[in-house]
Design a protein around this motif. Sequence first.
Motif, PDB file in Angstrom:
ATOM      1  N   PRO B  17       0.756  -1.260   0.152  1.00 51.39           N
ATOM      2  CA  PRO B  17      -0.006  -0.060  -0.193  1.00 51.39           C
ATOM      3  C   PRO B  17       0.716   1.166   0.082  1.00 51.39           C
ATOM      4  O   PRO B  17       0.558   2.292  -0.743  1.00 51.39           O
ATOM      5  CB  PRO B  17      -0.841   0.005   1.373  1.00 51.39           C
ATOM      6  CG  PRO B  17      -0.848  -1.580   1.537  1.00 51.39           C
ATOM      7  CD  PRO B  17       0.622  -2.150   1.003  1.00 51.39           C
ATOM      8  N   TRP B  18       2.100   1.180   0.798  1.00 50.74           N
ATOM      9  CA  TRP B  18       2.606   2.343   0.783  1.00 50.74           C
ATOM     10  C   TRP B  18       3.639   2.644  -0.494  1.00 50.74           C
ATOM     11  O   TRP B  18       4.055   3.961  -0.790  1.00 50.74           O
ATOM     12  CB  TRP B  18       3.681   2.443   1.921  1.00 50.74           C
ATOM     13  CG  TRP B  18       4.609   1.297   2.049  1.00 50.74           C
ATOM     14  CD1 TRP B  18       6.002   1.170   1.581  1.00 50.74           C
ATOM     15  CD2 TRP B  18       4.361  -0.056   2.671  1.00 50.74           C
ATOM     16  NE1 TRP B  18       6.440   0.061   1.719  1.00 50.74           N
ATOM     17  CE2 TRP B  18       5.695  -0.890   2.676  1.00 50.74           C
ATOM     18  CE3 TRP B  18       3.290  -0.796   3.292  1.00 50.74           C
ATOM     19  CZ2 TRP B  18       5.918  -2.223   3.089  1.00 50.74           C
ATOM     20  CZ3 TRP B  18       3.543  -1.881   3.853  1.00 50.74           C
ATOM     21  CH2 TRP B  18       4.681  -2.725   3.698  1.00 50.74           C
ATOM     22  N   GLU B  19       3.710   1.834  -1.065  1.00 52.32           N
ATOM     23  CA  GLU B  19       4.568   1.908  -2.446  1.00 52.32           C
ATOM     24  C   GLU B  19       3.458   2.585  -3.492  1.00 52.32           C
ATOM     25  O   GLU B  19       3.777   3.249  -4.255  1.00 52.32           O
ATOM     26  CB  GLU B  19       4.882   0.541  -3.062  1.00 52.32           C
ATOM     27  CG  GLU B  19       5.989   0.016  -2.389  1.00 52.32           C
ATOM     28  CD  GLU B  19       6.264  -1.385  -2.740  1.00 52.32           C
ATOM     29  OE1 GLU B  19       7.311  -2.021  -2.204  1.00 52.32           O
ATOM     30  OE2 GLU B  19       5.817  -2.203  -3.595  1.00 52.32           O
ATOM     31  N   ARG B  20       2.164   2.293  -3.463  1.00 50.00           N
ATOM     32  CA  ARG B  20       1.258   2.808  -4.332  1.00 50.00           C
ATOM     33  C   ARG B  20       0.983   4.358  -3.915  1.00 50.00           C
ATOM     34  O   ARG B  20       0.634   5.153  -4.520  1.00 50.00           O
ATOM     35  CB  ARG B  20      -0.080   2.142  -4.107  1.00 50.00           C
ATOM     36  CG  ARG B  20       0.067   0.935  -4.844  1.00 50.00           C
ATOM     37  CD  ARG B  20      -1.328   0.213  -4.899  1.00 50.00           C
ATOM     38  NE  ARG B  20      -1.983  -0.193  -3.668  1.00 50.00           N
ATOM     39  CZ  ARG B  20      -2.166  -1.186  -3.046  1.00 50.00           C
ATOM     40  NH1 ARG B  20      -1.582  -2.554  -3.675  1.00 50.00           N
ATOM     41  NH2 ARG B  20      -2.710  -1.697  -1.849  1.00 50.00           N
ATOM     42  N   ALA B  21       1.285   4.697  -2.751  1.00 54.53           N
ATOM     43  CA  ALA B  21       0.984   5.805  -2.157  1.00 54.53           C
ATOM     44  C   ALA B  21       2.091   6.925  -2.461  1.00 54.53           C
ATOM     45  O   ALA B  21       1.812   8.203  -2.554  1.00 54.53           O
ATOM     46  CB  ALA B  21       1.092   5.996  -0.487  1.00 54.53           C
ATOM     47  N   GLY B  22       3.119   6.363  -3.304  1.00 55.44           N
ATOM     48  CA  GLY B  22       4.188   7.298  -3.891  1.00 55.44           C
ATOM     49  C   GLY B  22       5.112   7.633  -2.809  1.00 55.44           C
ATOM     50  O   GLY B  22       5.455   6.917  -1.870  1.00 55.44           O
ATOM     51  N   SER B  23       5.730   8.943  -3.083  1.00 55.92           N
ATOM     52  CA  SER B  23       7.044   9.260  -2.419  1.00 55.92           C
ATOM     53  C   SER B  23       6.741   9.393  -0.751  1.00 55.92           C
ATOM     54  O   SER B  23       5.812   9.440  -0.208  1.00 55.92           O
ATOM     55  CB  SER B  23       7.654  10.697  -2.752  1.00 55.92           C
ATOM     56  OG  SER B  23       7.069  11.647  -1.989  1.00 55.92           O
ATOM     57  N   SER B  24       7.918   9.079  -0.013  1.00 62.06           N
ATOM     58  CA  SER B  24       8.141   8.898   1.231  1.00 62.06           C
ATOM     59  C   SER B  24       8.734  10.239   1.952  1.00 62.06           C
ATOM     60  O   SER B  24       8.444  11.211   1.250  1.00 62.06           O
ATOM     61  CB  SER B  24       8.876   7.727   1.550  1.00 62.06           C
ATOM     62  OG  SER B  24      10.177   8.338   1.190  1.00 62.06           O
ATOM     63  N   SER B  25       9.114  10.142   3.135  1.00 60.97           N
ATOM     64  CA  SER B  25       9.717  11.045   3.827  1.00 60.97           C
ATOM     65  C   SER B  25       9.313  12.724   3.817  1.00 60.97           C
ATOM     66  O   SER B  25       8.886  12.982   2.982  1.00 60.97           O
ATOM     67  CB  SER B  25      11.344  11.099   3.245  1.00 60.97           C
ATOM     68  OG  SER B  25      11.915  11.345   4.431  1.00 60.97           O
ATOM     69  N   SER B  26       8.868  12.854   5.228  1.00 62.95           N
ATOM     70  CA  SER B  26       8.267  14.260   5.229  1.00 62.95           C
ATOM     71  C   SER B  26       9.543  15.433   5.269  1.00 62.95           C
ATOM     72  O   SER B  26       9.222  16.690   5.157  1.00 62.95           O
ATOM     73  CB  SER B  26       7.797  14.321   6.456  1.00 62.95           C
ATOM     74  OG  SER B  26       8.429  14.054   7.550  1.00 62.95           O
TER      75      SER B  26
END
Lengths: 316, 298
Positions: B17-26
């Motif tokens: 799911p987090w890969e689909r959500a796109g880029s990471s890190s705030s």
Amino acid sequence: MPAFKTPFNGYAVKFSPFYEQRLAVATAQNFGILGNGRIHVIDLSPAGPIAEIAAYDTADGVYDVSWSESHDSLLVAAVADGSVKLYDLSLPPTSNPVRSLSEHTRETHSVDYNAVRRDSFLSSSWDDTIKLWTIDRPTSVRTFKEHAYCVYSAAWNPRHADVFASASGDCTARIWDVREPGSTMILPAHEFEILSCDWNKYDDAVIATSSVDKSIKVWDVRNYRVPVAVLNGHGYAVRKVKFSPHRASVIASCSYDMTVCLWDYMVEDSLIGRYDHHTEFAVGVDMSVLVEGLLASTGWDEFAYVWQHGTDPKAP
Amino acid sequence: MATNNSQQSGSGPPPKPWERAGSSSSGPAPFKPATPGSTSDVVEASGTARPGEIVQSNNTTSAVNTLGRPVPPRPWEQQQTYGGAGYGSSLGYNSGLGAGGYGSYGGMGSSYNSGGLYGNSMYRGGGYGGLYGGSSSMYGGGMYGSSYGGGMGGMGMGMGMGGMGMGMGMGMGGPGGPYDDQDPNNPFGAPSQPPGFWISLMRVMQGFVTFFGRVAMLIDQNAQAFHMFMSALLQLFDRSGLLYGELARFVFRILGVKTKPNKIQPPGPHGQHGQQIEGPKSAPAGGWDGVWGNNAPN
């Protein structure tokens, strides 16, 4: 959903990353103190009872289990005799374990498969070390020895193939890069032993640690002087902590107070769910990657439960 | 639930799911970008690979202790630390209760108490090093120790948890016992082969070490739960209020103080009955002398 009764005391439960109805449960006889262990692979069915697909016996307790991210039938188990064993569900029971890796000199306490590069896994042990293994080699690739006490857990960063975190009884959590000779960061995260750690799946700089001091702390590794959040609510040591694969700020935890808790560390009343279905120490918890809100837990009461968040785990 | 996300073996699992959500890190990326290639190649290219390295457990000399305070000894190490203290001490429980403290390893110090009974720790560890862990106390001036000053030799195995205790002792007295030459820890002679019986016994004891190591780890992780359990147990024993009362009496007796029997005096035949009710009994000469009942008037 019906519960699954295990003959031994539960130690860990993990959802398969390939099949939404499949789980693996690691168990150990006599509370993991003395005796054998068994790994159960179970399948949920929509109406009927939980079906056992396979069971593997070991000569010592099994403390943790992890599914391979590259092969849907491959399992890695952390065994209390210090070995790390690989099981292939597609092979007959007589051919299993397909590999037994004995390098740790004391109990292996956790295993974690690399979900980004999918060719390696970590094992952490009471001999104070963490070992990096690849599935194509019979020996470990390297050993990380810096902790001054048992390493209870090691977890890969879900977004970075080379970075992982470890939690140890020396009261520190450490961040490692497999390309660096030593740890890249040391977090003196708790005053007491740290039993577990996990990464935020949506922010690769955020980790959670759980400790004997009954708290869960959330840290930003870029600024680790103060925790982002401190989650209090468990009555005893928090055995495992796990970030939700679906919600950035949701954390599941299980504790020696026999409860499984669900937290949202971004909101003020962070405790959003508490389940007290276990009648003994709850020591294993997992959240399904494939089905949002599906939780699994196991404990020393010899039961593994699977339930949807918001429903009663004991409801048939 | 019934749908089967079947994947061919060898291919990856469904995207996370987090890969689909796109880029990471705030914020700024805290880590060096990942190196492409397989894990073993990446590690080997970095020069940090040590294939198949075996680290002896608890080799903390190589570990970097950044805590600024000593880490507690591991439960399975404590037998060595305290010589012949026996297994009971590794739980650190006896004294833990007395002191009321449950800091993870609290009270190991004083739990040495009974250990002193069983041989000296001169040869602690001896030729068997850590391998046989707690069994080292067996040779620690015990069985074979008679040539080094004689006296009481002993093989001690004690496990104490709370009030439950188990002791085993074997003594051999006198200087120059018959086993002088067979002392496997004798640093001046050629090492002799320990008898098979001892090997098997040591294996059994190794099992004990593992067992208590794991119990102690659990207690360590769970000190408060254990505390609760033991206090509940004590409360149970003390249900009738007898336990502590009897303990106190026992302590007094040891100290040489005779406690007054807790009996109600039957009313005397000479009309003292009324006196008891009406007011304080007039003290005999010497006031407090008879207070412990040693020379009570009747």
